[in-house]
Write a protein that holds these residues in place. Structure first.
Motif, PDB file in Angstrom:
ATOM      1  N   UNK A  24       0.815  -1.226   0.000  1.00 31.98           N
ATOM      2  CA  UNK A  24       0.000   0.000   0.000  1.00 31.98           C
ATOM      3  C   UNK A  24       0.845   1.272   0.000  1.00 31.98           C
ATOM      4  N   UNK A  25       2.030   1.201   0.575  1.00 30.48           N
ATOM      5  CA  UNK A  25       2.923   2.354   0.564  1.00 30.48           C
ATOM      6  C   UNK A  25       3.878   2.330  -0.634  1.00 30.48           C
ATOM      7  N   UNK A  26       4.316   1.123  -1.011  1.00 29.39           N
ATOM      8  CA  UNK A  26       5.331   1.004  -2.061  1.00 29.39           C
ATOM      9  C   UNK A  26       4.772   1.258  -3.456  1.00 29.39           C
ATOM     10  N   UNK A  33       7.493   7.234  -9.334  1.00 29.21           N
ATOM     11  CA  UNK A  33       8.794   7.133  -9.995  1.00 29.21           C
ATOM     12  C   UNK A  33       8.627   7.022 -11.507  1.00 29.21           C
ATOM     13  N   UNK A  34       7.681   6.187 -11.954  1.00 26.76           N
ATOM     14  CA  UNK A  34       7.417   6.066 -13.397  1.00 26.76           C
ATOM     15  C   UNK A  34       7.040   7.420 -13.987  1.00 26.76           C
ATOM     16  N   UNK A  39       8.358   7.423 -17.920  1.00 26.27           N
ATOM     17  CA  UNK A  39       8.493   6.066 -18.454  1.00 26.27           C
ATOM     18  C   UNK A  39       7.722   5.881 -19.752  1.00 26.27           C
ATOM     19  N   UNK A  40       6.485   6.355 -19.788  1.00 22.75           N
ATOM     20  CA  UNK A  40       5.669   6.157 -20.989  1.00 22.75           C
ATOM     21  C   UNK A  40       6.331   6.802 -22.201  1.00 22.75           C
ATOM     22  N   UNK A 148      -3.849   3.864 -10.972  1.00 21.27           N
ATOM     23  CA  UNK A 148      -3.464   3.300  -9.669  1.00 21.27           C
ATOM     24  C   UNK A 148      -3.196   1.796  -9.762  1.00 21.27           C
ATOM     25  N   UNK A 149      -3.811   1.125 -10.745  1.00 21.97           N
ATOM     26  CA  UNK A 149      -3.548  -0.293 -10.965  1.00 21.97           C
ATOM     27  C   UNK A 149      -2.191  -0.524 -11.625  1.00 21.97           C
ATOM     28  N   UNK A 150      -1.547   0.563 -12.081  1.00 28.28           N
ATOM     29  CA  UNK A 150      -0.262   0.422 -12.749  1.00 28.28           C
ATOM     30  C   UNK A 150      -0.359   0.221 -14.247  1.00 28.28           C
TER      31      UNK A 150
END
Length: 203
Positions: A24-26, A33-34, A39-40, A148-150
């Motif tokens: 939940x924190x990481x 960071x992405x 990153x995209x 939020x799901x990445x």
């Protein structure tokens, strides 16, 4: 008699990884960071000129918060597009939403009923505007939930069709009152089913 500490007999690698994942924190830290390293944009630049891999996504309705079905759907598709990028393709995920009429108008009519408002007393143009605003709101909400799901995609540059009420929305707003009524629609009183040929939203 001395009791031996058998933990000393375990030869484990030295690592800076914490004992607990603390997801939940990481996870928000990873997503931040992405975003920070773009990153995209780097993935798109690295893939420029490669053969394209196109995933034709069946988009979600923009009419509420996402649920476990959305999560399963989007995560699996994210795995597909990322794996194809790693295999050497230009695999770009472009998000979109299904904003055709019935799911949107039904939710707006639910809000009317909660307020004791008669939907038949609302002019069609005003009703369509409310449907558009409703869909636009839930697109913004769902976009953040999918991020939020990445799920990696072009979340900041949506195609106009992803949020437009229809490809000919302005024309429809001017001519909807002239169109021949359709039978049926959502329930016994589907406003757009009775009073227009086209739904209020279309992807």
């Amino acid at each position: 008699m001395t009791v031996r500490d058998y933990s000393e007999t375990l030869f484990l690698p030295k690592t800076s990884f914490p004992m607990r994942a603390g997801l939940p924190q990481k996870e928000p830290e990873i997503l931040a960071f992405w975003e920070r390293v773009a990153l995209y944009q780097k993935l798109r630049a690295a893939a420029r000129g490669r053969p394209k891999f196109i995933l034709h996504d069946g988009p979600p309705y923009a009419n509420g918060n996402i649920h476990i079905g959305h999560a399963l759907n989007k995560i699996l598709k994210d795995v597909v597009t990322r794996s194809q990028q790693m295999l050497g393709y230009d695999s770009n995920y472009v998000p979109g939403w299904d904003c055709h009429g019935l799911p949107i108008e039904w939710k707006v009519e639910e809000e009317y009923r909660a307020k004791g408002k008669n939907k038949d007393a609302v002019p069609l143009v005003e009703f369509r505007r409310e449907c558009r605003a409703f869909a636009a709101h839930w697109i913004d909400v769902q976009r953040e939930e999918f991020k939020r799901l990445g799920v990696e995609g072009d979340w900041d540059h949506l195609d106009d069709d992803a949020v437009d009420t229809s490809r000919q929305s302005r024309h429809q707003l001017l001519t909807a009152h002239r169109l021949r009524p359709l039978r049926g629609g959502r329930g016994a009183g589907g406003k757009l089913g009775q009073r227009a040929r086209s739904p209020c939203h279309r992807r």
